[in-house]
Scaffold this motif. Sequence first.
Motif, PDB file in Angstrom:
ATOM      1  N   ASP A  48       0.909  -1.261   0.040  1.00  0.00           N
ATOM      2  CA  ASP A  48      -0.050  -0.119  -0.133  1.00  0.00           C
ATOM      3  C   ASP A  48       0.829   1.203  -0.097  1.00  0.00           C
ATOM      4  OD1 ASP A  48      -2.273  -1.430  -0.132  1.00  0.00           O
ATOM      5  OD2 ASP A  48      -2.655  -1.233   2.064  1.00  0.00           O
ATOM      6  N   LEU A  49       1.993   1.286   0.811  1.00  0.00           N
ATOM      7  CA  LEU A  49       2.766   2.483   1.049  1.00  0.00           C
ATOM      8  C   LEU A  49       3.506   2.751  -0.497  1.00  0.00           C
ATOM      9  CD1 LEU A  49       4.077   4.536   2.848  1.00  0.00           C
ATOM     10  CD2 LEU A  49       5.971   2.766   3.161  1.00  0.00           C
ATOM     11  N   CYS A  50       3.788   1.439  -0.978  1.00  0.00           N
ATOM     12  CA  CYS A  50       4.768   1.790  -2.377  1.00  0.00           C
ATOM     13  C   CYS A  50       3.678   2.044  -3.473  1.00  0.00           C
ATOM     14  CB  CYS A  50       5.439   0.614  -2.718  1.00  0.00           C
ATOM     15  SG  CYS A  50       6.817   0.316  -1.573  1.00  0.00           S
ATOM     16  N   GLU A  51       2.466   1.682  -3.205  1.00  0.00           N
ATOM     17  CA  GLU A  51       1.327   1.800  -4.390  1.00  0.00           C
ATOM     18  C   GLU A  51       1.002   3.366  -4.603  1.00  0.00           C
ATOM     19  OE1 GLU A  51      -2.410  -0.749  -6.070  1.00  0.00           O
ATOM     20  OE2 GLU A  51      -2.401  -0.175  -3.803  1.00  0.00           O
ATOM     21  N   LEU A  52       1.024   3.904  -3.352  1.00  0.00           N
ATOM     22  CA  LEU A  52       0.673   5.417  -3.140  1.00  0.00           C
ATOM     23  C   LEU A  52       1.822   6.217  -3.982  1.00  0.00           C
ATOM     24  CD1 LEU A  52      -0.067   5.826   0.411  1.00  0.00           C
ATOM     25  CD2 LEU A  52      -1.546   5.970  -1.385  1.00  0.00           C
ATOM     26  N   SER A  53       2.957   5.869  -4.364  1.00  0.00           N
ATOM     27  CA  SER A  53       3.887   6.489  -4.871  1.00  0.00           C
ATOM     28  C   SER A  53       4.014   6.281  -6.465  1.00  0.00           C
ATOM     29  CB  SER A  53       5.467   6.436  -4.394  1.00  0.00           C
ATOM     30  OG  SER A  53       5.650   5.049  -4.628  1.00  0.00           O
ATOM     31  N   SER A  54       3.460   5.201  -6.768  1.00  0.00           N
ATOM     32  CA  SER A  54       3.416   4.832  -8.204  1.00  0.00           C
ATOM     33  C   SER A  54       2.662   3.678  -8.782  1.00  0.00           C
ATOM     34  CB  SER A  54       5.108   4.329  -8.592  1.00  0.00           C
ATOM     35  OG  SER A  54       5.098   3.981  -9.817  1.00  0.00           O
ATOM     36  N   ASN A  55       2.270   3.788  -9.742  1.00  0.00           N
ATOM     37  CA  ASN A  55       1.354   2.858 -10.466  1.00  0.00           C
ATOM     38  C   ASN A  55       1.724   1.892 -11.145  1.00  0.00           C
ATOM     39  OD1 ASN A  55      -1.111   3.821  -9.022  1.00  0.00           O
ATOM     40  ND2 ASN A  55      -1.539   5.226 -10.974  1.00  0.00           N
ATOM     41  N   ASP A  56       3.171   2.094 -11.470  1.00  0.00           N
ATOM     42  CA  ASP A  56       3.795   1.059 -12.385  1.00  0.00           C
ATOM     43  C   ASP A  56       4.278  -0.151 -11.523  1.00  0.00           C
ATOM     44  OD1 ASP A  56       5.405   0.106 -14.444  1.00  0.00           O
ATOM     45  OD2 ASP A  56       7.216   1.262 -13.823  1.00  0.00           O
ATOM     46  N   LYS A  57       4.020  -1.526 -11.944  1.00  0.00           N
ATOM     47  CA  LYS A  57       4.378  -2.618 -11.480  1.00  0.00           C
ATOM     48  C   LYS A  57       5.776  -2.695 -11.098  1.00  0.00           C
ATOM     49  CE  LYS A  57       3.434  -7.088 -10.303  1.00  0.00           C
ATOM     50  NZ  LYS A  57       4.125  -7.496  -9.242  1.00  0.00           N
ATOM     51  N   ASN A  58       6.647  -2.526 -11.724  1.00  0.00           N
ATOM     52  CA  ASN A  58       8.039  -2.555 -11.538  1.00  0.00           C
ATOM     53  C   ASN A  58       8.599  -1.441 -10.486  1.00  0.00           C
ATOM     54  OD1 ASN A  58       8.466  -4.500 -13.551  1.00  0.00           O
ATOM     55  ND2 ASN A  58       8.845  -3.015 -15.140  1.00  0.00           N
ATOM     56  N   GLU A  59       8.244  -0.470 -10.865  1.00  0.00           N
ATOM     57  CA  GLU A  59       8.526   0.516  -9.465  1.00  0.00           C
ATOM     58  C   GLU A  59       7.833   0.194  -8.096  1.00  0.00           C
ATOM     59  OE1 GLU A  59       7.631   4.712 -10.405  1.00  0.00           O
ATOM     60  OE2 GLU A  59       8.494   4.530 -12.534  1.00  0.00           O
ATOM     61  N   ILE A  60       6.852  -0.477  -7.996  1.00  0.00           N
ATOM     62  CA  ILE A  60       6.406  -0.995  -6.843  1.00  0.00           C
ATOM     63  C   ILE A  60       7.099  -2.010  -6.218  1.00  0.00           C
ATOM     64  CG2 ILE A  60       4.298  -2.143  -5.716  1.00  0.00           C
ATOM     65  CD1 ILE A  60       2.400  -0.466  -7.456  1.00  0.00           C
ATOM     66  N   ASP A  61       7.437  -2.916  -7.342  1.00  0.00           N
ATOM     67  CA  ASP A  61       8.443  -4.120  -6.586  1.00  0.00           C
ATOM     68  C   ASP A  61       9.675  -3.515  -6.269  1.00  0.00           C
ATOM     69  OD1 ASP A  61       6.538  -5.929  -7.459  1.00  0.00           O
ATOM     70  OD2 ASP A  61       7.256  -6.508  -9.281  1.00  0.00           O
ATOM     71  N   THR A  62      10.386  -2.609  -6.885  1.00  0.00           N
ATOM     72  CA  THR A  62      11.439  -2.073  -6.543  1.00  0.00           C
ATOM     73  C   THR A  62      11.345  -1.221  -5.171  1.00  0.00           C
ATOM     74  OG1 THR A  62      12.310  -1.646  -8.921  1.00  0.00           O
ATOM     75  CG2 THR A  62      13.296  -0.390  -7.164  1.00  0.00           C
ATOM     76  N   CYS A  63      10.403  -0.661  -4.888  1.00  0.00           N
ATOM     77  CA  CYS A  63       9.991  -0.027  -3.881  1.00  0.00           C
ATOM     78  C   CYS A  63      10.016  -0.830  -2.672  1.00  0.00           C
ATOM     79  CB  CYS A  63       8.793   0.776  -3.864  1.00  0.00           C
ATOM     80  SG  CYS A  63       8.358   1.727  -2.194  1.00  0.00           S
ATOM     81  N   ILE A  64       9.294  -1.904  -2.869  1.00  0.00           N
ATOM     82  CA  ILE A  64       9.029  -2.905  -1.809  1.00  0.00           C
ATOM     83  C   ILE A  64      10.276  -3.463  -1.410  1.00  0.00           C
ATOM     84  CG2 ILE A  64       7.992  -5.211  -1.125  1.00  0.00           C
ATOM     85  CD1 ILE A  64       5.477  -4.373  -2.720  1.00  0.00           C
ATOM     86  N   GLU A  65      11.005  -3.878  -2.285  1.00  0.00           N
ATOM     87  CA  GLU A  65      12.344  -4.398  -2.159  1.00  0.00           C
ATOM     88  C   GLU A  65      13.285  -3.535  -1.313  1.00  0.00           C
ATOM     89  OE1 GLU A  65      13.634  -7.766  -2.339  1.00  0.00           O
ATOM     90  OE2 GLU A  65      11.503  -8.183  -2.973  1.00  0.00           O
ATOM     91  N   ASN A  66      13.225  -2.163  -1.543  1.00  0.00           N
ATOM     92  CA  ASN A  66      14.145  -1.185  -0.899  1.00  0.00           C
ATOM     93  C   ASN A  66      13.578  -0.930   0.528  1.00  0.00           C
ATOM     94  OD1 ASN A  66      15.547  -0.743  -3.134  1.00  0.00           O
ATOM     95  ND2 ASN A  66      14.383   1.064  -3.803  1.00  0.00           N
ATOM     96  N   LYS A  67      12.306  -1.050   0.670  1.00  0.00           N
ATOM     97  CA  LYS A  67      11.924  -0.980   1.822  1.00  0.00           C
ATOM     98  C   LYS A  67      12.240  -2.166   2.953  1.00  0.00           C
ATOM     99  CE  LYS A  67       9.631   2.953   1.400  1.00  0.00           C
ATOM    100  NZ  LYS A  67      10.128   4.201   1.718  1.00  0.00           N
ATOM    101  N   ARG A  68      12.125  -3.377   2.249  1.00  0.00           N
ATOM    102  CA  ARG A  68      12.388  -4.611   3.010  1.00  0.00           C
ATOM    103  C   ARG A  68      14.001  -4.483   3.516  1.00  0.00           C
ATOM    104  NH1 ARG A  68      10.226  -9.034  -0.976  1.00  0.00           N
ATOM    105  NH2 ARG A  68       7.950  -8.678  -0.351  1.00  0.00           N
ATOM    106  N   ASN A  69      14.612  -3.922   2.594  1.00  0.00           N
ATOM    107  CA  ASN A  69      16.278  -4.154   2.995  1.00  0.00           C
ATOM    108  C   ASN A  69      16.436  -2.955   3.950  1.00  0.00           C
ATOM    109  OD1 ASN A  69      16.667  -6.170   1.040  1.00  0.00           O
ATOM    110  ND2 ASN A  69      17.135  -4.635  -0.467  1.00  0.00           N
ATOM    111  N   ASN A  70      15.773  -1.933   3.962  1.00  0.00           N
ATOM    112  CA  ASN A  70      16.046  -0.832   4.943  1.00  0.00           C
ATOM    113  C   ASN A  70      15.267  -1.214   6.244  1.00  0.00           C
ATOM    114  OD1 ASN A  70      17.230   0.656   3.279  1.00  0.00           O
ATOM    115  ND2 ASN A  70      15.454   1.994   2.488  1.00  0.00           N
ATOM    116  N   LEU A  71      14.585  -2.124   6.378  1.00  0.00           N
ATOM    117  CA  LEU A  71      14.149  -2.633   7.705  1.00  0.00           C
ATOM    118  C   LEU A  71      14.783  -3.481   8.303  1.00  0.00           C
ATOM    119  CD1 LEU A  71      10.271  -3.077   6.819  1.00  0.00           C
ATOM    120  CD2 LEU A  71      11.091  -0.972   7.855  1.00  0.00           C
TER     121      LEU A  71
END
Length: 61
Positions: free
Chosen positions: A38-61
Amino acid sequence: MKLLISFIFVTLISCSYPDIDSVPNFKDLKLTEEELFDLCELSSNDKNEIDTCIENKRNNL
């Protein structure tokens, strides 16, 4: 008279409201997969960008 009583009541209630200084620190917040999506979906609608965002957030946690 009702206005005066209402004003006093509202004033007393508002005095018990917590300060902005009492907001918790969200740096240690643990997000679920759904919340990350949900957090990444707010910033973009592009599937690749959402996946990249999720991976970045997981690595930062």
